[in-house]
Enzyme design. Structure first.
Site, PDB file in Angstrom:
ATOM      1  CG  ASP A  64      57.273   2.879  38.020  1.00  0.00           C
ATOM      2  OD1 ASP A  64      56.875   3.505  37.018  1.00  0.00           O
ATOM      3  OD2 ASP A  64      58.187   3.286  38.767  1.00  0.00           O
ATOM      4  CB  SER A 108      54.172  29.207   7.346  1.00  0.00           C
ATOM      5  OG  SER A 108      53.955  29.926   6.148  1.00  0.00           O
ATOM      6  CE  LYS A 157      55.718  31.631  15.179  1.00  0.00           C
ATOM      7  NZ  LYS A 157      56.955  30.845  15.307  1.00  0.00           N
ATOM      8  CE  LYS A 353      59.582  35.336  15.102  1.00  0.00           C
ATOM      9  NZ  LYS A 353      59.707  33.856  15.047  1.00  0.00           N
TER      10      LYS A 353
END
Length: 707
Positions: A64, A108, A157, A353
């Site tokens: 910081d 895609s 994914k 999937k």
């Protein structure tokens, strides 16, 4: 390849946590420039160690201090801040995102959750590469190329938002969403705020590089952000993907900078540096400062890829990010080129999937939400789960008694159901993290006022001194169902309350253009519009005023009945419970609620304060004619010209009946946007005329009715 950008060993700000700085004012411009460049390099290095490598070497307070020093130098000497780390805080709001063409198509990926579809993908790859014949049966085909297996790269994914990031000569140039694959939304300024994405590449980087990545919101950050949203009364995001997409499409980069986004880079779309394999890309990107996923690996064949996906299923709940499958990519880049692509998807990649989470999930947090009336409602924040085709990330726990009955706590596994297929709720605990339940707070989580229990319900006793109750009260007062004051949206109300300009409902009428114009994001025109809207609301119809006050159980219909019966606000304030009960639509419960509301010292103070500021409700014009006498209307959907209550009041003033359901006695069903399907079906069944808003207005014109 261009010149290496490796950090110089002489940079004093890389590892020294106790650096002392000279006064900025005493520095020469040359020295300031030199120190600023050293600070930028150091901050980039520390950003990479923290956000990419997860291995920081200095404490936060030191980082910081370096950052603050750089900001001071850039401001004092008006230094060029292009791609400076200080720009990650977000620039000025944009008028629109605009669009940008991709350097290469962002296709895609074909996908399936069935293992046989994945094996079929592998067969097609072998056939196209000439490694097997295509006419054999399944088992023969597998055996035929068992010794000619194709090597694949497997990676999670990610359930986020796909983006293109472009670097020229090592410097961040632009970024865009996937869009239609050819053109995407320009999110350059928003992507700049994500600290895991370098603004300058490191190492021996190429002259040109366009990469594809996935922006996501980490699961812990997603739950924390949703907690903040629920605490302030907003709807939470359904899942991390929606959260990332909504954040990245903000027109104000400062909003994006405040939200916890991250990014994995997983592919090279175009570059001046050639690659032989996709695994080589995975190993090289981190050398240039780009973050890749550490679960990415190379496997020898498709069966190993299937095993990889099954292993991910087992650990998905332990990952720091949401995934919805495995991406399986041919490793050899020359083979990828030979396989090519269809118009929408590459032939060299496939997504296997993961099964959707259904009905059972985990409670990650429990937030107590404060409503307009002070009622405290506990809300469970969940790992997103699919219930009846809808992704659910929150569920109501109703009240403290429900929590005790379920014995539910943070970390418990629960089953989720949807009441009436609409409202999700926790139906049971399937697995206890520990033998306890969530302890309901004894004080309001917003204002620390004591909590009072009324039967199974709990209420904050802070009233309009509670910032959340005040905000909700003003929102309701200004809403279309209240006085319809345009421009007082959620963000502006937050500003008004936080700035101290509005500490009570009557304070709205003290607002001045000059005060509003000084607020961040306001201009003089918008300030003038708000003041004009408030001025126009100072003589509201009595029924609208009653509705705007938020009297419990008093909606538009009941408010109109009260206004017609009593005529003035003072008459309603003085009415006994018996007199209230004599009004149509007012039963014992509603009469008691009305009387208790106006007997409250706090509520009376609000009403008196509004009147002192010039707000004076007007008696209703009870003049009617019988132009629509005998007709019955039902309204459904959102009308543009009227609120639903305004349309109902209008037809009732001219003798018609306005009911809530369609029957054989209904003459017209008037539809707006998103009409109720049940009412449309009932209209067909009963042969009722259906009018859109244009036809409804024409009907009014035919009867010489003008609002």
């Amino acid at each position: 390849m261009s010149q290496s950008r490796e950090r110089p060993d002489s940079n004093p700000y890389i590892r020294s946590p106790e650096t002392e700085f000279d006064d900025v004012e005493s520095m020469s411009e040359t020295a300031a420039n030199e120190q600023a460049e050293q600070l930028r390099d150091a901050i980039r290095y520390h950003d990479r160690r923290y956000y990419v490598d997860a291995d920081p070497v200095i404490p936060d307070r030191t980082y910081d201090a370096l950052f603050s020093r750089l900001q001071a130098l850039e401001e004092q000497f008006d230094l060029d801040t292009t791609n400076s780390p200080t720009q990650r805080v977000g620039g000025e709001p944009l008028d629109e995102l605009g669009s940008v063409d991709h350097v290469a198509p962002m296709l895609s990926i074909d996908s399936s959750g069935e293992v046989e579809d994945v094996r079929e993908f592998d067969r097609r790859v072998h056939t196209e590469l000439g490694l097997s014949s295509s006419g054999e049966d399944t088992q023969t085909s597998l055996d035929a190329y068992a010794d000619e297996s194709v090597e694949y790269v497997c990676e999670p994914k990610f359930d986020g938002l796909s983006i293109e990031i472009v670097y020229e000569e090592g410097r961040y140039v632009r970024a865009a969403t996937r869009g239609d694959g050819e053109t995407g939304e320009n999110v350059t300024e928003n992507i700049r705020t994500i600290r895991s994405i370098p603004l300058s590449l490191s190492g021996d980087y190429p002259e040109f590089l366009a990469v594809r990545g996935e922006v996501f919101m980490p699961r812990d950050a997603f739950q924390a952000h949703n907690r903040e949203r629920v605490e302030r009364g907003d709807d939470p995001f359904a899942n991390p993907r929606n959260a990332a997409a909504g954040t990245l499409r903000q027109l104000d980069p400062r909003v994006t900078a405040e939200r916890p986004l991250d990014c994995f880079v997983f592919d090279v779309l175009d570059t001046s540096h050639p690659f032989d394999s996709n695994w080589e890309i995975h190993e090289t990107l981190p050398e240039w400062g780009l973050k890749v996923n550490d679960r990415t690996t190379v496997v020898a064949d498709i069966e190993s890829a299937i095993e990889y996906r099954d292993e991910l299923v087992a650990v998905r709940d332990d990952l720091a990010y949401e995934i919805d499958g495995t991406v399986i990519t041919v490793n050899d880049r020359q083979r990828c080129d030979r396989l090519g692509s269809t118009a929408r998807a590459p032939r060299w990649a496939y997504a296997y999937k993961l099964p959707a989470r259904t009905e059972e999930t985990t409670v990650r947090d429990i937030v107590v939400q404060v409503g307009r009336t002070g009622r405290l409602t506990p809300v469970a924040l969940l790992d997103p789960v699919e219930v009846a085709g809808v992704t659910v990330s929150r569920a109501s726990l109703h009240n403290p008694d429900q929590i005790e009955s379920l014995n539910v706590d943070v970390g418990d596994g629960v089953r989720i159901e949807r009441a009436g297929d609409v409202i999700p709720y926790v139906s049971e605990v399937t697995e206890h993290e520990n033998d306890s339940h969530f302890e309901f707070p004894g004080t309001c989580p917003i204002c620390d006022s004591p909590v009072e229990r009324e039967g199974p319900l709990a209420f904050c006793t802070g009233g309009l001194a509670c910032p959340m109750q005040l905000k909700r009260a003003i929102e309701h007062y200004a809403s279309r169902s209240g006085l319809d004051i345009e421009g007082l949206g959620e963000q502006r109300l937050d500003q008004l309350i936080e700035s101290g300009l509005v500490e009570s409902l009557p304070d709205l009428y003290d607002l001045r253009t000059s005060d509003l114009a000084r607020l961040d994001g306001w201009g003089r025109t918008s300030a003038e519009n708000i003041v004009e809207e408030l001025t126009a609301s100072m003589g509201p119809p009595l029924d609208d005023f009653l509705t705007a006050l938020g009297v419990p159980e008093v909606g538009a219909t009941t408010a109109r009945s009260l206004a017609l019966e009593f005529g003035t606000l003072d008459a309603i304030l003085d009415a006994s419970e018996a007199e209230l009960r004599s009004v149509d639509d007012v039963g014992p419960t509603i009469a008691n609620e009305i009387q208790e509301f106006f007997e409250s010292e706090q509520n009376l103070t609000v009403v008196e304060g509004l009147r002192e500021h010039g707000v004076e409700p007007q008696s209703l014009d009870v003049t009617t004619d019988d132009a629509l006498e005998g007709m019955t209307f039902v309204f459904t959907g959102a009308l543009d010209r009227y609120t639903r209550s305004e349309a109902q009041d209008l037809v009732e003033r001219f003798g018609a009946n306005a009911t809530s359901s369609v029957s054989g006695n209904t003459d017209y069903l008037v539809t707006g946007d998103s009409p109720g399907q049940n009412k449309l079906d009932d209209a067909t069944e009963h042969d009722v005329d259906v009018l859109d808003e244009t036809a409804f207005v024409s009907l009014l014109d035919e009867h010489d009715i003008h609002d």
